[in-house]
Design a protein around this motif. Structure first.
Motif, mmCIF file in Angstrom:
data_model
loop_
_atom_site.group_PDB
_atom_site.id
_atom_site.type_symbol
_atom_site.label_atom_id
_atom_site.label_comp_id
_atom_site.label_asym_id
_atom_site.label_seq_id
_atom_site.Cartn_x
_atom_site.Cartn_y
_atom_site.Cartn_z
ATOM 1 N N THR A 56 66.295 17.245 19.059
ATOM 2 C CA THR A 56 66.904 17.626 17.784
ATOM 3 C C THR A 56 67.004 19.140 17.686
ATOM 4 O O THR A 56 68.039 19.682 17.279
ATOM 5 C CB THR A 56 66.077 17.066 16.603
ATOM 6 N N LEU A 57 65.940 19.842 18.070
ATOM 7 C CA LEU A 57 65.967 21.311 18.084
ATOM 8 C C LEU A 57 67.065 21.820 19.019
ATOM 9 O O LEU A 57 67.792 22.755 18.677
ATOM 10 C CB LEU A 57 64.617 21.879 18.529
ATOM 11 N N GLN A 58 67.173 21.212 20.184
ATOM 12 C CA GLN A 58 68.199 21.630 21.142
ATOM 13 C C GLN A 58 69.592 21.475 20.540
ATOM 14 O O GLN A 58 70.415 22.388 20.618
ATOM 15 C CB GLN A 58 68.093 20.814 22.424
ATOM 16 N N SER A 59 69.849 20.339 19.915
ATOM 17 C CA SER A 59 71.162 20.104 19.300
ATOM 18 C C SER A 59 71.429 21.099 18.180
ATOM 19 O O SER A 59 72.559 21.566 18.007
ATOM 20 C CB SER A 59 71.244 18.679 18.754
ATOM 21 N N PHE A 60 70.403 21.431 17.430
ATOM 22 C CA PHE A 60 70.545 22.398 16.346
ATOM 23 C C PHE A 60 70.926 23.772 16.891
ATOM 24 O O PHE A 60 71.879 24.399 16.423
ATOM 25 C CB PHE A 60 69.247 22.500 15.547
ATOM 26 N N PHE A 61 70.213 24.235 17.904
ATOM 27 C CA PHE A 61 70.486 25.560 18.462
ATOM 28 C C PHE A 61 71.774 25.603 19.280
ATOM 29 O O PHE A 61 72.332 26.675 19.496
ATOM 30 C CB PHE A 61 69.292 26.066 19.271
ATOM 31 N N GLU A 62 72.266 24.452 19.717
ATOM 32 C CA GLU A 62 73.570 24.393 20.370
ATOM 33 C C GLU A 62 74.704 24.401 19.353
ATOM 34 O O GLU A 62 75.869 24.492 19.734
ATOM 35 C CB GLU A 62 73.667 23.130 21.233
ATOM 36 N N GLY A 63 74.351 24.283 18.068
ATOM 37 C CA GLY A 63 75.361 24.330 17.016
ATOM 38 C C GLY A 63 76.123 23.034 16.818
ATOM 39 O O GLY A 63 77.259 23.053 16.348
ATOM 40 N N ARG A 64 75.513 21.917 17.124
ATOM 41 C CA ARG A 64 76.188 20.616 17.004
ATOM 42 C C ARG A 64 76.095 20.103 15.571
ATOM 43 O O ARG A 64 75.417 19.131 15.283
ATOM 44 C CB ARG A 64 75.591 19.633 17.988
ATOM 45 N N ARG A 65 76.773 20.779 14.682
ATOM 46 C CA ARG A 65 76.712 20.489 13.248
ATOM 47 C C ARG A 65 77.071 19.044 12.905
ATOM 48 O O ARG A 65 76.503 18.454 11.988
ATOM 49 C CB ARG A 65 77.630 21.446 12.495
ATOM 50 N N ASP A 66 77.995 18.461 13.632
ATOM 51 C CA ASP A 66 78.426 17.085 13.354
ATOM 52 C C ASP A 66 77.273 16.090 13.407
ATOM 53 O O ASP A 66 77.277 15.085 12.704
ATOM 54 C CB ASP A 66 79.520 16.671 14.338
ATOM 55 N N LEU A 67 76.267 16.359 14.214
ATOM 56 C CA LEU A 67 75.123 15.460 14.326
ATOM 57 C C LEU A 67 74.195 15.531 13.112
ATOM 58 O O LEU A 67 73.372 14.646 12.902
ATOM 59 C CB LEU A 67 74.316 15.771 15.588
ATOM 60 N N PHE A 68 74.328 16.597 12.330
ATOM 61 C CA PHE A 68 73.395 16.837 11.225
ATOM 62 C C PHE A 68 73.989 16.530 9.851
ATOM 63 O O PHE A 68 73.361 16.820 8.839
ATOM 64 C CB PHE A 68 72.890 18.284 11.283
ATOM 65 N N ASP A 69 75.181 15.930 9.817
ATOM 66 C CA ASP A 69 75.778 15.550 8.535
ATOM 67 C C ASP A 69 74.853 14.595 7.791
ATOM 68 O O ASP A 69 74.303 13.663 8.390
ATOM 69 C CB ASP A 69 77.139 14.883 8.749
ATOM 70 N N ALA A 70 74.663 14.855 6.513
ATOM 71 C CA ALA A 70 73.839 14.026 5.617
ATOM 72 C C ALA A 70 72.348 14.093 5.928
ATOM 73 O O ALA A 70 71.584 13.263 5.457
ATOM 74 C CB ALA A 70 74.319 12.580 5.617
ATOM 75 N N LEU A 71 71.926 15.078 6.716
ATOM 76 C CA LEU A 71 70.503 15.284 6.967
ATOM 77 C C LEU A 71 70.025 16.515 6.195
ATOM 78 O O LEU A 71 70.822 17.337 5.758
ATOM 79 C CB LEU A 71 70.238 15.463 8.463
ATOM 80 N N ALA A 72 68.724 16.656 6.045
ATOM 81 C CA ALA A 72 68.146 17.726 5.225
ATOM 82 C C ALA A 72 68.601 19.122 5.659
ATOM 83 O O ALA A 72 68.897 19.966 4.817
ATOM 84 C CB ALA A 72 66.623 17.647 5.256
ATOM 85 N N ILE A 73 68.700 19.367 6.938
ATOM 86 C CA ILE A 73 69.036 20.706 7.443
ATOM 87 C C ILE A 73 70.465 21.104 7.072
ATOM 88 O O ILE A 73 70.774 22.296 6.980
ATOM 89 C CB ILE A 73 68.818 20.781 8.973
ATOM 90 N N SER A 74 71.321 20.133 6.793
ATOM 91 C CA SER A 74 72.712 20.463 6.454
ATOM 92 C C SER A 74 72.836 21.128 5.086
ATOM 93 O O SER A 74 73.868 21.723 4.786
ATOM 94 C CB SER A 74 73.589 19.214 6.509
ATOM 95 N N SER A 75 71.796 21.067 4.264
ATOM 96 C CA SER A 75 71.846 21.692 2.936
ATOM 97 C C SER A 75 71.483 23.177 2.978
ATOM 98 O O SER A 75 71.628 23.871 1.983
ATOM 99 C CB SER A 75 70.913 20.962 1.968
ATOM 100 N N TYR A 76 71.017 23.659 4.132
ATOM 101 C CA TYR A 76 70.672 25.076 4.264
ATOM 102 C C TYR A 76 71.893 25.862 4.753
ATOM 103 O O TYR A 76 72.684 25.346 5.539
ATOM 104 C CB TYR A 76 69.502 25.266 5.232
ATOM 105 N N PRO A 77 72.030 27.102 4.309
ATOM 106 C CA PRO A 77 73.225 27.893 4.656
ATOM 107 C C PRO A 77 73.142 28.540 6.047
ATOM 108 O O PRO A 77 72.923 29.737 6.178
ATOM 109 C CB PRO A 77 73.252 28.948 3.563
ATOM 110 N N TYR A 78 73.330 27.744 7.094
ATOM 111 C CA TYR A 78 73.314 28.294 8.445
ATOM 112 C C TYR A 78 74.734 28.558 8.911
ATOM 113 O O TYR A 78 75.666 27.847 8.553
ATOM 114 C CB TYR A 78 72.643 27.309 9.418
#
Length: 80
Positions: A56-78
């Motif tokens: 999950t961390l790897q996907s986040f740092f790769e910028g795979r935003r589509d995987l994080f739709d409707a998850l808690a991290i998507s509410s933060y302004p990255y």
């Protein structure tokens, strides 16, 4: 009625999200990890989700935003 699919033996976040497996959202912890502290040691018993969290961390740092739709991290302004 739909059947829940559990990701038994799957260690890749992208596979879990793309194939519709049940995922317990712990992405809020990513924000906590990158907002404070320097070093972390992930110590958990076997079969407690260390590999999927690292994926999950790897996907986040790769910028795979589509995987994080409707998850808690998507509410933060990255800047994905």
């Amino acid at each position: 009625m739909s059947t829940l699919k559990f990701p038994v033996g799957i260690e890749t976040f992208s596979v879990v999200r793309e194939e519709g497996f049940v995922y317990v959202d712990k992405t809020g912890f990513i924000h906590e990890l990158i907002s404070g502290g320097k070093y972390y040691f992930l110590s958990r018993p076997r079969r407690f989700g260390k590999s999927i969290f690292i994926s999950t961390l790897q996907s986040f740092f790769e910028g795979r935003r589509d995987l994080f739709d409707a998850l808690a991290i998507s509410s933060y302004p990255y800047d994905w």
